[in-house]
Structure formats: structure tokens, C-alpha cells
Design an enzyme around this catalytic site. Sequence first.
Site, PDB file in Angstrom:
ATOM      1  N   GLY A  97      44.220 -22.986  46.406  1.00  0.00           N
ATOM      2  CA  GLY A  97      42.759 -22.940  46.034  1.00  0.00           C
ATOM      3  C   GLY A  97      42.770 -22.914  44.622  1.00  0.00           C
ATOM      4  N   ARG A 152      42.039 -20.359  39.153  1.00  0.00           N
ATOM      5  CA  ARG A 152      41.522 -20.133  37.936  1.00  0.00           C
ATOM      6  C   ARG A 152      40.676 -21.180  37.260  1.00  0.00           C
ATOM      7  NH1 ARG A 152      45.950 -22.321  33.570  1.00  0.00           N
ATOM      8  NH2 ARG A 152      47.160 -24.007  34.867  1.00  0.00           N
ATOM      9  N   ASP A 155      46.613 -14.479  36.652  1.00  0.00           N
ATOM     10  CA  ASP A 155      45.554 -13.854  35.762  1.00  0.00           C
ATOM     11  C   ASP A 155      44.171 -14.816  35.816  1.00  0.00           C
ATOM     12  OD1 ASP A 155      46.224 -15.889  34.268  1.00  0.00           O
ATOM     13  OD2 ASP A 155      47.040 -14.735  32.485  1.00  0.00           O
ATOM     14  N   ASP A 183      48.587 -31.131  46.098  1.00  0.00           N
ATOM     15  CA  ASP A 183      47.210 -30.516  45.922  1.00  0.00           C
ATOM     16  C   ASP A 183      46.964 -31.093  44.440  1.00  0.00           C
ATOM     17  OD1 ASP A 183      49.751 -28.999  45.253  1.00  0.00           O
ATOM     18  OD2 ASP A 183      48.674 -27.942  43.963  1.00  0.00           O
TER      19      ASP A 183
HETATM   20  P1  AMP Z   1      49.144 -26.233  39.220  1.00  0.00           P
HETATM   21  O1  AMP Z   1      50.331 -26.222  39.343  1.00  0.00           O
HETATM   22  O2  AMP Z   1      48.342 -26.110  37.863  1.00  0.00           O
HETATM   23  O3  AMP Z   1      48.391 -27.510  40.023  1.00  0.00           O
HETATM   24  O4  AMP Z   1      48.539 -24.898  39.878  1.00  0.00           O
HETATM   25  C1  AMP Z   1      48.906 -24.616  41.291  1.00  0.00           C
HETATM   26  C2  AMP Z   1      48.238 -23.447  42.023  1.00  0.00           C
HETATM   27  O5  AMP Z   1      48.294 -22.174  41.224  1.00  0.00           O
HETATM   28  C3  AMP Z   1      46.644 -23.677  41.802  1.00  0.00           C
HETATM   29  O6  AMP Z   1      46.162 -23.244  43.084  1.00  0.00           O
HETATM   30  C4  AMP Z   1      46.030 -22.975  40.712  1.00  0.00           C
HETATM   31  O7  AMP Z   1      44.715 -22.440  40.720  1.00  0.00           O
HETATM   32  C5  AMP Z   1      46.986 -21.880  40.666  1.00  0.00           C
HETATM   33  N1  AMP Z   1      47.195 -21.288  39.376  1.00  0.00           N
HETATM   34  C6  AMP Z   1      47.680 -21.913  38.143  1.00  0.00           C
HETATM   35  N2  AMP Z   1      47.821 -20.891  37.083  1.00  0.00           N
HETATM   36  C7  AMP Z   1      47.020 -19.919  37.446  1.00  0.00           C
HETATM   37  C8  AMP Z   1      46.799 -18.728  36.883  1.00  0.00           C
HETATM   38  N3  AMP Z   1      47.071 -18.491  35.615  1.00  0.00           N
HETATM   39  N4  AMP Z   1      46.287 -17.768  37.575  1.00  0.00           N
HETATM   40  C9  AMP Z   1      45.871 -17.940  38.759  1.00  0.00           C
HETATM   41  N5  AMP Z   1      46.149 -19.102  39.531  1.00  0.00           N
HETATM   42  C10 AMP Z   1      46.834 -19.895  38.800  1.00  0.00           C
HETATM   43 MG    MG Z   2      46.727 -27.977  40.377  1.00  0.00          MG
END
Ligand code: AMP
Ligand code: MG
Length: 493
Positions: free
Chosen positions: A91, A94, A126, A253
Site C-alpha cells: 500500500g 509514503r 518514515d 506492485d
Molecule cells: P517501492 O520499492 O518504492 O516500490 O516501495 C515498496 C513499498 O514500500 C510501497 O508500499 C511503499 O509505499 C513502501 N515504502 C517505500 N519507502 C517508504 C518509506 N520511506 N516509508 C514508508 N513506506 C515506504
Molecule cells: Mg512501488
Amino acid sequence: MTATPPLFQFDNTYARELPGFYVAWEGAKVPSPALVVFNEDLSEELGLNANALQTAEGVAVFAGLQSPDGASPLAQVYAGHQFGGFSPQLGDGRALLLGEVIDRHGKRRDIQLKGSGPTPFSRGGDGKAVLGPVLREYIMGEAMHALRIPSTRALAAVTTGETIYREGPKPGAVLTRVASSHLRVGTFQFFAARGDTEKVRQLADYAIARHDPDLSDAEDGYLKLFVRVMERQANLIAQWVLVGFVHGVMNTDNTTISGETIDYGPCAFIDTYDPAAVFSSIDHQGRYAFGRQPSIAQWNLARLAETILALINPDDLDKAVERVSDELARFPELYKSAWLDGMRAKLGLTGRDDGDEQLAEALLTQLFQHKIDYTLFFRRLSGAATGAREPVTQLFAEQDGISAWLSKWTERLEKDSRSTEETAEAMNAVNPVYIPRNHKVEEALVAAEDGDLAPTEKLLEVLGSPFEEKPGLAEFANPAPSEFGPYRTFCGT
Ligand code: AMP
Ligand code: MG
């Protein structure tokens, strides 16, 4: 007193039609938002008031501090396979979807903030983003768009006035992202994993209405939706490979239903041609290597297929498996055909000849064996169409192989009816001079973190017209100097 018009004319179908698919949420309170980059062209395309958006009111919206009139800010739920392992609960950890606007072409577009603070889906993170990765996503997305590759885009980047700790203190930042939707394979997986067929159906109906409205009354509409997603992904990945792009984190995702590239984290462009190229520091196994992207996309599509079996044949799941598998089996052929069409254009070939694939493969073998810069080679090749072979052969330390290949290519070109000048011109229209070279991107980001935005602005300008060679920009066209060394990227957190 005259009322000021709202910043956005929102029409929020996701919030309205899909309760249970999100949590209504607000951005974090940040101390002092400041505008870093604003995308005038995109603002115009979206029919927005660029002046108003660049005032303190607009900047507070871009920072997540102020929710604009008409918005229904929310964090979307999704699940996803990350590096092959299933996470049932991801989900927007951020990010916040502010709402949807209709652009000047009548197309519905999501306006999303990324880095706007923690949400119920932050899983210990965060919820924040920092300036370097935010600008990286801005630059890469805009570059892809200018290269005519479907992509989410960037409307604005702001700093928040916060200091965020990553590998040291960094300026906090928020990206405003524009997408034709944020529906992901992982969105379907979230509900399918919970056995909630009705929600999967609702989501599929929403996806059809949004991306494939012509299927809304079609027989076998769900199977056809799957085929459309597959076609869009096959085309997308072919475009990535043709331009030398490595996404780096092709989790389900990060695989869209719209067929847009999304989530620019550890992505990079190859310099020397190498199917095994991996840039991401966390991709230890090379799962998402340059040359593996087509098969990974097919794997991700299989995960999508699994989520809609009960929609395809509610009373006979075996039959549904058989039908969707038959479709999925066509992926390699769809991909190959999109890639080969693109490769023909890169090589200046019109018409189709049985030997074209072999001709292209023989070239790639040469590029691989001799470690040749992919982008530079194709751009110089247009000159060779009009007889200037030297700039091409010069790239090779040992030239027999490429000379033989050039002769075969010239013979093949002669089968087409175009003049050599026309061929060269057509090739220049599809082989970019300027791509986001890793060393130029890094240089811009380092300067931006030091408060100097000039290199970022210059890079954005150069990448905005990638096919048009201009004087004085050779440093943007050339590969990195050898002292730059092997390039490593880190997940965009
Ligand atoms: P990503 O690898 O950027 O596609 O992110 C994968 C998941 O990790 C997604 O659900 C993002 O919303 C969550 N996510 C990535 N970075 C953060 C962060 N700094 N704080 C909270 N959730 C994060
Ligand atoms: Mg992503």
C-alpha cells in the site's frame, strides 16, 4: 469579493467508487515548503493554473501540508511480489492520491504526492522522501516521456524544510506525480489473496471503465482486459529494451494496469550493451537484469491472471486457467514483434524481411563482444546510412566484425525504396542523442543537494528534446568517463 478558482478541478472516481480500497488520510505537517522544480508544460496539458500553483498556497499543497479544495486524499492499498516473494500488505506507505483531473485531451489523470508522510501502510518506514531520489524520479520520468515511452510524470518537486536521515542527513522532499492511474497488478493481488472475489470484480470493472471502456459490455470482458494489460506491458518492455532502460525493481506492485512505467527507484540506462546489466545494489541475483525484463513482465502478468480466474469462468476454474494460459503464452511473441518493429526503425529498415531479426541479433552480438555504447552506436549508425562509416567503426578496437555487419546492413537497406537521406532522417527520429546518462544524473543530484539547481534544470531541458542534436551539448551525449567506474543505484527511499 471574487472567489479564487480552485487549484484543481477534481473528479475523484477512486475515492467515490472504491470504498474499502484505501484509507482516507492527510499529509504530514512539515515546517517550510519550498518549490524546487515545476513542470509548466505538464501543468498546461492538465489545464491547471501554473501561476497559482507556484504561489505559497500551491507549494503547501505540493508538500502535503494543505489539502486543496475538492481533493479526497487517500492512501491506496495493494499487495505485491517483491523479488519473487509475496507481501500481502503493502500500500501507499509514503504517498497520497489527492484526486483525479481531466486533462486537455479529455484523459483522466491521477495527482499523487510521494513522500508526504507516514500512512497506515508505512510498515515501520518514515513515510518520507528525500531530494535526491525525488529529483531522480522527476528526471527519469520526464526523460522517458520525451523518449515517447509511456510513463508517470512529474508536476512538481518541493522540499519540506525537514531533515531526513538516510545514509546521513538529507533534505526532505515531496514529488507530485501524475499517472493515468495508480492501479497495479498488486492492487488485484491484495483482494485476490484475501479471497474477496467481489472486490476483485469491482476493481476489474473500474479498470475497464478507466482504461478500456470499449470492453465494458464486451463478452469475456475480464479475459479481454487481461489481454489489453498484456499487450500494453509487452509494448512497454519492448520500448524499455530498445532504449536501453533497466527498471531495476519490477515487482508486481510496480507493474501498472495502464502500461505506464512507474516507480523510478534504482533504474538506470545501460551504456555498453549487456543483457546481464544490473545497477540496483539490492538486486543480488540479477532477477531484474536488463535482458530478463521481458520474462519478468510475463511472470508478473501470470500473477495478474491468477487474481481474475474466478471472474473469467466462475464455474470452471480449470477452464479459466486454460484460457488465460493460452493468452499468456502469446506474450513472448507480442514482445518480440514489438521489439523487432522498434529495432527495424532503429536500423532504418522499412518493410519486413525474414532476415531482419538475425541481422539485429548479429549486431547486438557485436555490441556485446566489443563493449560498445548502445545509444552512441545507434545514433552514429544513421550517418553510416549516407556513407559515413568511420564514426561507427571508430567505436570498435577491432573492426572486421562490424565492417562485415555494415555491409550486410547496407545490402538490406537497398531492398527498401527510401533514399539514404530519408533513411538517416528517419533513424535520427527514433535513435536518441540524449538519454539520462548515469554520470550526468548523479552530477545534477549532487549539485541539487548542495542547493544548486542549475544542472538539474539544464539536464531536464536537454532530455526534453532527446532526438534533436544541438551544438555545445556533447557532454550530455557521451558515455561516462572511465573514472566514473561501474554504476550502482540504491532503492529510491
Ligand atoms: P517501492 O520499492 O518504492 O516500490 O516501495 C515498496 C513499498 O514500500 C510501497 O508500499 C511503499 O509505499 C513502501 N515504502 C517505500 N519507502 C517508504 C518509506 N520511506 N516509508 C514508508 N513506506 C515506504
Ligand atoms: Mg512501488
